[in-house]
Design a protein around this motif. Structure first.
Motif, PDB file in Angstrom:
ATOM      1  N   ASP A  96       1.843  -0.104   5.396  1.00 36.96           N
ATOM      2  CA  ASP A  96       2.397  -1.323   5.981  1.00 36.96           C
ATOM      3  C   ASP A  96       1.383  -2.467   5.954  1.00 36.96           C
ATOM      4  OD1 ASP A  96       4.698   0.027   6.465  1.00 36.96           O
ATOM      5  OD2 ASP A  96       4.368   0.302   8.623  1.00 36.96           O
ATOM      6  N   ALA A  97       0.098  -2.113   6.154  1.00 31.68           N
ATOM      7  CA  ALA A  97      -0.930  -3.155   6.160  1.00 31.68           C
ATOM      8  C   ALA A  97      -1.123  -3.756   4.774  1.00 31.68           C
ATOM      9  CB  ALA A  97      -2.246  -2.582   6.660  1.00 31.68           C
ATOM     10  N   LEU A  98      -0.776  -2.974   3.740  1.00 38.83           N
ATOM     11  CA  LEU A  98      -0.971  -3.432   2.366  1.00 38.83           C
ATOM     12  C   LEU A  98       0.226  -4.175   1.817  1.00 38.83           C
ATOM     13  CD1 LEU A  98      -2.543  -0.154   0.924  1.00 38.83           C
ATOM     14  CD2 LEU A  98      -3.772  -2.233   1.569  1.00 38.83           C
ATOM     15  N   THR A  99       1.410  -3.887   2.364  1.00 40.42           N
ATOM     16  CA  THR A  99       2.634  -4.419   1.755  1.00 40.42           C
ATOM     17  C   THR A  99       3.444  -5.288   2.705  1.00 40.42           C
ATOM     18  OG1 THR A  99       3.842  -2.427   2.400  1.00 40.42           O
ATOM     19  CG2 THR A  99       2.804  -2.426   0.229  1.00 40.42           C
ATOM     20  N   GLY A 100       3.010  -5.406   3.939  1.00 38.13           N
ATOM     21  CA  GLY A 100       3.772  -6.191   4.897  1.00 38.13           C
ATOM     22  C   GLY A 100       3.777  -7.666   4.558  1.00 38.13           C
ATOM     23  N   PRO A 101       4.602  -8.433   5.279  1.00 39.00           N
ATOM     24  CA  PRO A 101       4.713  -9.875   4.996  1.00 39.00           C
ATOM     25  C   PRO A 101       3.387 -10.612   5.102  1.00 39.00           C
ATOM     26  CG  PRO A 101       6.453  -9.137   6.488  1.00 39.00           C
ATOM     27  CD  PRO A 101       5.510  -7.998   6.338  1.00 39.00           C
ATOM     28  N   ALA A 102       2.506 -10.122   5.992  1.00 41.33           N
ATOM     29  CA  ALA A 102       1.237 -10.826   6.190  1.00 41.33           C
ATOM     30  C   ALA A 102       0.145 -10.362   5.234  1.00 41.33           C
ATOM     31  CB  ALA A 102       0.767 -10.638   7.637  1.00 41.33           C
ATOM     32  N   ALA A 103       0.458  -9.377   4.387  1.00 42.68           N
ATOM     33  CA  ALA A 103      -0.571  -8.817   3.511  1.00 42.68           C
ATOM     34  C   ALA A 103      -0.984  -9.820   2.437  1.00 42.68           C
ATOM     35  CB  ALA A 103      -0.056  -7.538   2.853  1.00 42.68           C
ATOM     36  N   ASP A 104      -2.260  -9.960   2.253  1.00 44.70           N
ATOM     37  CA  ASP A 104      -2.820 -10.810   1.201  1.00 44.70           C
ATOM     38  C   ASP A 104      -3.218  -9.922   0.030  1.00 44.70           C
ATOM     39  OD1 ASP A 104      -4.177 -12.489  -0.455  1.00 44.70           O
ATOM     40  OD2 ASP A 104      -5.679 -13.132   1.018  1.00 44.70           O
ATOM     41  N   ARG A 105      -2.395  -9.932  -1.031  1.00 42.07           N
ATOM     42  CA  ARG A 105      -2.621  -8.996  -2.138  1.00 42.07           C
ATOM     43  C   ARG A 105      -3.855  -9.354  -2.948  1.00 42.07           C
ATOM     44  NH1 ARG A 105       1.384  -5.434  -3.412  1.00 42.07           N
ATOM     45  NH2 ARG A 105       0.909  -5.475  -5.656  1.00 42.07           N
ATOM     46  N   THR A 106      -4.452 -10.479  -2.672  1.00 42.63           N
ATOM     47  CA  THR A 106      -5.700 -10.826  -3.362  1.00 42.63           C
ATOM     48  C   THR A 106      -6.920 -10.401  -2.563  1.00 42.63           C
ATOM     49  OG1 THR A 106      -5.827 -13.034  -2.362  1.00 42.63           O
ATOM     50  CG2 THR A 106      -4.558 -12.808  -4.408  1.00 42.63           C
ATOM     51  N   ALA A 107      -6.695  -9.923  -1.328  1.00 39.46           N
ATOM     52  CA  ALA A 107      -7.811  -9.488  -0.489  1.00 39.46           C
ATOM     53  C   ALA A 107      -8.269  -8.101  -0.930  1.00 39.46           C
ATOM     54  CB  ALA A 107      -7.394  -9.492   0.975  1.00 39.46           C
ATOM     55  N   GLY A 108      -9.285  -7.593  -0.244  1.00 35.57           N
ATOM     56  CA  GLY A 108      -9.797  -6.267  -0.540  1.00 35.57           C
ATOM     57  C   GLY A 108      -9.405  -5.263   0.532  1.00 35.57           C
ATOM     58  N   VAL A 109      -9.396  -3.993   0.167  1.00 32.74           N
ATOM     59  CA  VAL A 109      -9.078  -2.926   1.117  1.00 32.74           C
ATOM     60  C   VAL A 109     -10.041  -2.954   2.291  1.00 32.74           C
ATOM     61  CG1 VAL A 109      -9.045  -0.412   1.406  1.00 32.74           C
ATOM     62  CG2 VAL A 109      -7.963  -1.455  -0.595  1.00 32.74           C
ATOM     63  N   ARG A 110     -11.289  -3.360   2.056  1.00 34.68           N
ATOM     64  CA  ARG A 110     -12.306  -3.386   3.105  1.00 34.68           C
ATOM     65  C   ARG A 110     -11.829  -4.169   4.332  1.00 34.68           C
ATOM     66  NH1 ARG A 110     -17.783  -2.770   2.799  1.00 34.68           N
ATOM     67  NH2 ARG A 110     -17.655  -2.741   0.513  1.00 34.68           N
ATOM     68  N   ASP A 111     -11.027  -5.214   4.100  1.00 36.70           N
ATOM     69  CA  ASP A 111     -10.587  -6.067   5.202  1.00 36.70           C
ATOM     70  C   ASP A 111      -9.514  -5.407   6.056  1.00 36.70           C
ATOM     71  OD1 ASP A 111     -12.279  -8.148   4.310  1.00 36.70           O
ATOM     72  OD2 ASP A 111     -10.763  -8.740   2.838  1.00 36.70           O
ATOM     73  N   LEU A 112      -8.861  -4.360   5.517  1.00 36.48           N
ATOM     74  CA  LEU A 112      -7.734  -3.753   6.208  1.00 36.48           C
ATOM     75  C   LEU A 112      -7.978  -2.299   6.617  1.00 36.48           C
ATOM     76  CD1 LEU A 112      -4.908  -5.108   3.855  1.00 36.48           C
ATOM     77  CD2 LEU A 112      -5.610  -6.042   6.071  1.00 36.48           C
ATOM     78  N   ALA A 113      -9.000  -1.686   6.038  1.00 33.47           N
ATOM     79  CA  ALA A 113      -9.237  -0.256   6.296  1.00 33.47           C
ATOM     80  C   ALA A 113      -9.726  -0.035   7.726  1.00 33.47           C
ATOM     81  CB  ALA A 113     -10.269   0.277   5.311  1.00 33.47           C
ATOM     82  N   ARG A 114      -9.316   1.086   8.277  1.00 37.29           N
ATOM     83  CA  ARG A 114      -9.737   1.484   9.620  1.00 37.29           C
ATOM     84  C   ARG A 114     -10.747   2.629   9.491  1.00 37.29           C
ATOM     85  NH1 ARG A 114      -4.091   1.727  13.109  1.00 37.29           N
ATOM     86  NH2 ARG A 114      -3.258  -0.307  12.433  1.00 37.29           N
ATOM     87  N   PRO A 115     -11.904   2.490  10.125  1.00 37.66           N
ATOM     88  CA  PRO A 115     -12.922   3.560  10.027  1.00 37.66           C
ATOM     89  C   PRO A 115     -12.412   4.863  10.643  1.00 37.66           C
ATOM     90  CG  PRO A 115     -13.881   1.524  10.853  1.00 37.66           C
ATOM     91  CD  PRO A 115     -12.392   1.327  10.879  1.00 37.66           C
ATOM     92  N   MET A 116     -12.858   5.955  10.044  1.00 41.19           N
ATOM     93  CA  MET A 116     -12.514   7.286  10.548  1.00 41.19           C
ATOM     94  C   MET A 116     -13.679   8.208  10.212  1.00 41.19           C
ATOM     95  SD  MET A 116     -10.520   9.462  11.968  1.00 41.19           S
ATOM     96  CE  MET A 116     -10.063  11.186  11.959  1.00 41.19           C
TER      97      MET A 116
END
Length: 389
Positions: free
Chosen positions: A299-319
């Motif tokens: 959802d974070a990658l494909t939702g309306p607010a997702a910036d497809r030019t951004a990097g995964v680093r900006d959206l990934a959650r640490p685990m």
């Protein structure tokens, strides 16, 4: 290494403590003797160093009948650890540990040097603890000294009579871990008496489950828990033996789920395409070295607010929850709960191999139990599951 041949111990009042006992302990093997009080497990162990003499049968140590050996010399060649430790209160920790090498004729300096090595091996810095006396140590520290003293003459055989039974559960678990570490290095032949089935399962290469004066089952912990040989064994190991089985069932590669994998520096567009192709709700995120960093939701990658030019680093959650391949399922479950996580990364050395989920953990336990019952390799067991509705 140790062989019992039709060994019986019968007392003058007619009590039979051990009845026609025959089994072998291989060189470097650790066998736990487990059962209720009065079942004969301690008697069995004490007959090995002739603290108790058998009535019938014979015991062979490395092919030699111990009945032909001088009892005192025999005991000096066999390490012996008991619950109450039995340290000399008037001797320092270093001199306590050096007692047996000194009795065997080593010069005092050499005996103390050996004692210092062993104190260090069991986690007691000799420069800190060597000059202390037993009453200046905690119960867990005294138990460590007891193990060091038993190892001081480098005996091939170690007898341990409920050595960790007098300490609290936290210290006991720590001592068990330390002893397993030592055993993995030293490979002693060990008879370990305990009344605690969980301790027996955790430590033993094989478990001897005692009934009244005899062994009901002698097998690997996994087999004893997964396929008890008798109703007595099933009752003794308990109705929750499936939970105990977690401690002896390792995480294997076949147990792992393999969700999509993306890289921390991937663009969102590439990660979104990977999740879409796999029809997956989330992906594992690896850093630039290939180590697990965390996860990212579709959802974070494909939702309306997702910036497809951004990097995964900006959206990934640490685990950060991860365990090595081969970790016991019990430890893996504990890590899941500790992190309140839905999955764990599993590593083979530094290499990411997959994830372990609660459902996969349950499946691993079911496969292991079924494999033992059917005498099959674990990776050949297929499970029937109830489909989701």
């Amino acid at each position: 290494m140790i062989r019992f041949e039709h060994v019986t111990k019968r007392y003058a009042d007619g009590t039979t403590a051990v009845d026609d006992l025959s089994f072998e302990v291989a060189k470097g093997e650790l066998i736990t003797l487990v059962g209720p009080s009065g079942c004969g497990k301690t008697t069995t162990m004490k007959m090995v160093n002739r603290l108790i003499e058998p009535t019938d049968g014979r015991i062979l140590l490395d092919g030699e009948d111990i009945a032909d050996a001088d009892p005192v010399e025999l005991r000096r060649r066999i390490g012996y650890v008991i619950q109450q430790v039995g340290l000399f209160p008037h001797k320092t920790i270093l001199d306590n540990t050096a007692t047996v090498p000194h009795l065997l004729g080593r010069p005092r300096k050499a005996a103390r040097a050996r004692a210092a090595e062993l104190l260090d091996l069991v986690g007691l810095d000799p420069s800190v603890y060597g000059d202390r006396y037993p009453d200046q140590l905690s119960g867990g520290q005294r138990q460590r000294v007891g193990v060091a003293r038993a190892l001081a003459a480098d005996p091939p055989v170690l007898l341990m009579d409920e050595p960790f039974g007098a300490v609290d559960p936290v210290v006991r678990e720590h001592l068990q871990n330390e002893f397993l570490r030592l055993q993995s290095t030293l490979h002693k032949t060990v008879l370990f008496v305990t009344h605690d089935i969980e301790e027996a399962v955790r430590l033993g290469d094989r478990i001897a489950v005692y009934g009244a004066g005899r062994i009901e089952q002698l097998d690997t912990p996994a087999t004893v828990l997964g396929a008890p040989a008798t109703p007595y064994t099933a009752e003794f190991v308990g109705a929750d033996r499936g939970l105990k089985r977690l401690a002896v069932t390792p995480v294997e590669a076949a147990d792992l789920d393999e969700p999509p994998v993306v890289r921390l520096d991937d663009p969102v567009s590439r990660a979104a395409d990977a999740l879409s192709a796999a029809d997956a709700p989330w992906a594992v995120v690896l850093d630039t070295d290939g180590s697990p960093y965390g996860w990212v939701a579709a959802d974070a990658l494909t939702g309306p607010a997702a910036d497809r030019t951004a990097g995964v680093r900006d959206l990934a959650r640490p685990m950060t929850a991860a365990v090595p391949l081969g970790t016991p399922l019990r430890q893996a479950l504990s890590t899941l709960l500790q992190h309140d996580a839905g999955w764990l990364a599993v590593l083979d050395g530094d290499r990411y191999r997959g994830v372990l989920t609660p459902a996969a953990l349950h499946g691993a336990l079911r496969r292991a139990t079924t494999a033992d019952a059917a005498d099959l390799p674990r990776d050949e067991v297929a499970l029937d599951t109830v489909p989701r509705t």
